[in-house]
Design an enzyme around this catalytic site. Structure first.
Site, PDB file in Angstrom:
ATOM      1  N   HIS A  11     -10.167 -54.140  97.470  1.00  0.00           N
ATOM      2  CA  HIS A  11      -9.782 -52.850  96.901  1.00  0.00           C
ATOM      3  C   HIS A  11     -10.908 -52.267  96.050  1.00  0.00           C
ATOM      4  CE1 HIS A  11      -7.206 -50.583  93.804  1.00  0.00           C
ATOM      5  NE2 HIS A  11      -7.000 -49.953  94.938  1.00  0.00           N
ATOM      6  N   HIS A  53     -12.879 -42.927  92.569  1.00  0.00           N
ATOM      7  CA  HIS A  53     -11.419 -43.010  92.479  1.00  0.00           C
ATOM      8  C   HIS A  53     -10.780 -41.955  91.574  1.00  0.00           C
ATOM      9  CE1 HIS A  53      -7.557 -44.337  90.786  1.00  0.00           C
ATOM     10  NE2 HIS A  53      -7.324 -44.756  92.006  1.00  0.00           N
TER      11      HIS A  53
HETATM   12  O1  G3P Z   1      -5.036 -47.668  99.180  1.00  0.00           O
HETATM   13  C1  G3P Z   1      -4.427 -48.483  98.237  1.00  0.00           C
HETATM   14  C2  G3P Z   1      -4.710 -48.025  96.836  1.00  0.00           C
HETATM   15  O2  G3P Z   1      -6.091 -47.848  96.687  1.00  0.00           O
HETATM   16  C3  G3P Z   1      -3.985 -46.778  96.462  1.00  0.00           C
HETATM   17  O3  G3P Z   1      -4.059 -46.473  95.104  1.00  0.00           O
HETATM   18  O4  G3P Z   1      -4.982 -45.476  93.073  1.00  0.00           O
HETATM   19  O5  G3P Z   1      -5.924 -47.609  93.890  1.00  0.00           O
HETATM   20  O6  G3P Z   1      -6.380 -45.494  95.106  1.00  0.00           O
HETATM   21  P1  G3P Z   1      -5.394 -46.255  94.259  1.00  0.00           P
HETATM   22 MG    MG Z   2      -7.557 -46.230  96.745  1.00  0.00          MG
END
Ligand code: G3P
Ligand code: MG
Length: 247
Positions: A11, A53
């Site tokens: 992630h 992000h």
């Molecule tokens: O794609 C999974 C996750 O990344 C979604 O939430 O806020 O971490 O981009 P966020």
């Molecule tokens: Mg994400």
């Protein structure tokens, strides 16, 4: 509908060991054995796509204010690593091209999350998908395109129908079947905090893959996999891959 989904997805790279959504973070994830990474694709004020992000630049760079109102030449001059640690000073906010070229070089599969600036959902998909497709070429595996935005996913379906899509949600909406069918997604990607076994069972029975974010505890991952979740997004890909070696 059956689509092979990754079990462990890094992630934003390896964000506990390197600054999230930077090339250093993706390299670190690959070093730790990751086969797939997730990143966030965002539009600058002048319609370039960068890997970032938050809405605002403040937390993960030395810039400030909204990314979507900042031109690319300013974003390109920011430091995206020093906030995390001195050894990462000089790390930049990657362009979409730079990120995907790195994934191709490292043999990393990727999930591009379309992170929309409200009102520019279609614009983001229209700019990002052709760039992604041209940088990725015919490398395998096929990437996964995801978004919380139905408009962005609808545009992705029009622009690049061959690339699989996933609908992101925090809480599973009541009309998820309609949404999934309309957008032609292969997967429903939910916040692990709010998922339950019945929901997973229903989505799987309907033929969809299920991915869960963000899972940083081994026991939670075990429970989710037992429910039938196909894969998890994690901030600790190295540790998770040790606990759950990929096929
Ligand atoms: O794609 C999974 C996750 O990344 C979604 O939430 O806020 O971490 O981009 P966020
Ligand atoms: Mg994400």
């Amino acid at each position: 509908m059956a689509h092979q989904l990754p079990r462990i997805i890094a992630h934003r790279g390896s964000p506990k060991l390197a600054p999230e959504n930077t090339l250093a973070s993706f390299r670190r994830a690959a070093l730790d054995g990751a086969k797939w990474v997730e990143f966030d694709a965002s539009l600058t004020a002048d319609s370039r796509v960068v890997v970032f992000h938050d809405d605002d630049l403040d937390r993960t760079s030395d810039g400030s204010g909204p990314l979507a109102q900042t031109p690319f030449d300013v974003i390109a001059s920011l430091d995206a690593g020093a906030w995390f640690g001195r050894q990462f000073a000089g790390e930049l906010i990657p362009t979409l091209e730079e990120a995907i070229e790195l994934f191709a070089e490292l043999g990393l599969g990727f999930n591009m999350e379309l992170k929309v600036d409200p009102g520019r959902e279609v614009e983001l998909a229209t700019v990002a998908l052709p760039i992604a497709a041209s940088c990725w070429g015919d490398h395998a595996p096929l990437p996964l395109v995801s978004s919380f935005s139905r408009q962005a996913l609808a545009a992705a379906k029009e622009i690049l129908p061959a690339w699989p899509r996933a609908f992101l949600f925090d809480y599973l909406p009541d009309d998820w079947r309609d949404i999934a069918q309309t957008l032609g997604v292969v997967s429903l990607n939910g916040n692990q905090r709010h998922l339950d076994a019945q929901q997973v069972e229903a989505m799987k029975s309907a033929g969809y893959g299920v991915l869960a974010y963000t899972v940083n505890e081994r026991q939670r991952a075990e429970a989710l996999f037992e429910w039938g979740v196909d894969g998890v997004f994690t901030d600790i890909p190295g540790e998770m891959l040790k606990a759950f070696p990929e096929f």
